[in-house]
Motif scaffolding. Structure first.
Motif, PDB file in Angstrom:
ATOM      1  N   SER A   1      -5.557   0.765  -2.471  1.00 49.38           N
ATOM      2  CA  SER A   1      -6.383   0.008  -1.541  1.00 49.38           C
ATOM      3  C   SER A   1      -6.983  -1.176  -2.279  1.00 49.38           C
ATOM      4  CB  SER A   1      -7.498   0.889  -0.970  1.00 49.38           C
ATOM      5  OG  SER A   1      -6.960   1.921  -0.166  1.00 49.38           O
TER       6      SER A   1
ATOM      7  N   ARG B   1       0.836  -1.202   0.000  1.00 48.04           N
ATOM      8  CA  ARG B   1       0.000   0.000   0.000  1.00 48.04           C
ATOM      9  C   ARG B   1       0.873   1.254   0.000  1.00 48.04           C
ATOM     10  NH1 ARG B   1      -5.355  -1.220   1.624  1.00 48.04           N
ATOM     11  NH2 ARG B   1      -5.567  -3.298   2.531  1.00 48.04           N
TER      12      ARG B   1
ATOM     13  N   HIS C   1     -11.427  -1.039   0.942  1.00 51.83           N
ATOM     14  CA  HIS C   1     -10.104  -0.885   1.551  1.00 51.83           C
ATOM     15  C   HIS C   1      -9.479  -2.228   1.917  1.00 51.83           C
ATOM     16  CE1 HIS C   1      -6.996   1.430   3.674  1.00 51.83           C
ATOM     17  NE2 HIS C   1      -7.037   0.483   4.600  1.00 51.83           N
TER      18      HIS C   1
END
Length: 491
Positions: free
Chosen positions: A426, A419, A459
């Motif tokens: 995400s 990330r 996410h």
């Protein structure tokens, strides 16, 4: 005209440096100081010390005293005699194929016979934490991708190490060495460390051999270190250099408080140590080790809530005194957060006594906890402070539990390091795809990052489940594979 003694002293200083000059001047002046003027008598004055009580070194110069006011001079040597036999050198070998065309995929495929196999070697450190079972803790990045790992003990023995498992997200790895007469370092409770406590780092920097450096704890609970996953570092000014990785950070009792992991220098390691070293706390390393011994993998829990960092605009809208915390934007059904009574709009400002400044901090705290770990949250709701308790739960990883079209795929939260390194993308990671499975026929591959679906963006795994709730018949995934992004329709 200068006196001869002074000229001699200046010439000597130019030739040998300031130290030699001082020594010569001292020698020239000594006859004049042989009979010093006695100090005035005083009831509080210390008793005179005879010359026989002062240790002497080279050329009769005074050495460090062995005692001060009757007390022995402190030394780390007795403690280190117990610790250093437990700190080992880790050597890894990795077979790599090198092409004269570099990484150009076209020419590598056209001329595979020109590629040559080479052995890449690296050095690191490790620490024995269980002598009876031969368990050695080190960093994941020390042994990552290695085909062979050998451990050299302090007594000179070199042994082949058995890999037992690792966790890239916390950078902890566990090995086992088949040997007797090992020495271990006991694990301390790193939660009791305070800023200012003295610590000692032991490792094998630059491959020069076992080296000891000392310093203090500069900070605890450090995070936001570039390129690393879930973080809760001990920061120290004890020198940690390349090769120290995986070594021991101990307290003055000789107990392990951390695993040395990284040093930070914006100009690189060649610029020298600047007193910014980081170590994984022993409590975290011990928790990872116990999971690796038991199951061979690390399983993490989650609250099952989506959050957003409270910025100035959000703080003003919610009537908060300062832009701090993680505001809950979604609570997933059946999650630990839902059972604990967390609501959309709640602002989480602390977790297990640790301050939560933003959404990333909350995710980091969750990622460092095992499944079923209790977590105490402090919330702001409608201007009031609330205390909420929850127990973290694991979200299923089998693709079929999300959608039948994903059968055969094993999913995981996207690694935090990825990330950070990929413009803060995400999504979720496809860890594995069973050959011939429905997921494989739909075109998914191990290593794919699923960034979005027809149902929207998400996410993590909890958000992925929500995005697939009531999924349409025509389900399309946005997948990142390497540097490219593709649309993958599921049938």
């Amino acid at each position: 005209m200068r006196p001869l003694p002074t000229l001699l002293a200046l010439v000597a200083a130019a030739a040998f440096g300031g130290l030699a000059a001082v020594a010569i001047q001292d020698g020239l002046q000594r006859p004049a100081l042989a009979q010093p003027v006695p100090a005035a008598a005083s009831a509080d004055a210390p008793a005179p010390v005879s010359s026989s009580e002062i240790p002497t070194g080279i050329a009769g110069s005074a050495a460090l005293p062995v005692a001060v006011e009757g007390q022995p001079v402190p030394s780390l040597a007795p403690m280190l005699q117990r610790v250093t036999p437990a700190v080992v050198s880790v050597q890894t070998k990795q077979r790599v194929r090198v092409s004269p065309f570099g990484n150009d995929p076209f020419f590598r495929r056209m001329f595979p016979e020109l590629s040559q196999e080479r052995i890449a070697q690296s050095l690191g450190s490790g620490v024995i934490v269980d002598a009876r079972n031969g368990y050695v803790l080190t960093n994941h990045h020390v042994i990552e991708g290695a085909d062979e790992v050998a451990v050299t003990l302090a007594d000179g023995r070199t042994l082949e190490a058995e890999f037992m498992g690792s966790d890239a997200e916390t950078d902890v790895a566990l090995m086992r060495v088949p040997a007797e007469d090992l020495t271990e370092v006991p694990l301390a409770d790193s939660g009791t460390l305070n800023v200012g406590d003295f610590v000692v780092a032991v490792g094998n920097p630059f491959g020069v051999g076992q080296t000891v450096t000392s310093g203090i704890v500069s900070a605890v609970g450090r995070s936001n270190i570039p390129g690393v996953g879930f973080q809760n570092f001990i920061q120290t000014d004890a020198s940690i250099n390349p090769g120290n990785s995986g070594g021991a950070l101990v307290n003055l009792r000789g107990e392990l408080v951390g695993i040395n992991t990284a040093s930070f220098n914006p100009r690189g390691s060649e610029a020298g140590n600047i007193g910014l070293g980081f170590a994984i706390p022993s409590n975290l390393a011990g928790s990872v080790m116990r999971q690796l011994v038991t199951t061979g993998e690390v399983r993490r829990g989650t609250l099952g809530v989506d959050t957003q960092t409270v910025d100035a605009r959000i703080a003003e809208g919610l009537g908060l005194p300062a832009p701090r915390g993680a505001v809950v934007t979604r609570v997933h059904a059946g999650s630990a957060g839902a059972e604990a009574g967390i609501r959309t709009g709640d602002v989480i400002v602390a977790a297990n006594g640790q301050r939560v400044d933003n959404s990333e901090t909350l995710r980091n705290i969750q990622g460092l906890q095992a499944i079923d770990t209790p977590i105490a949250l402090e919330l702001l709701r409608d201007g009031e402070r609330l205390q909420v308790s929850a127990r973290l739960r694991e979200i299923p990883r089998e693709g079929a539990s999300y959608d039948p079209r994903l059968a055969g795929a094993t999913l995981a939260d996207l690694p935090e390091a990825l990330r950070r390194q990929s413009d803060r993308i995400s999504g979720v990671l496809v860890e594995d795809v069973e050959p011939g499975s429905r997921a494989a026929r739909n075109g998914l591959r191990a290593g794919d990052a699923i960034l979005a679906t027809t149902g929207g963006q998400f996410h993590d795994l909890a958000g992925f489940r929500a995005a697939l709730a009531g999924a349409p018949d025509d389900l399309v995934l946005l997948v990142q594979r390497g540097r490219g992004r593709y649309q993958v329709p599921l049938e």
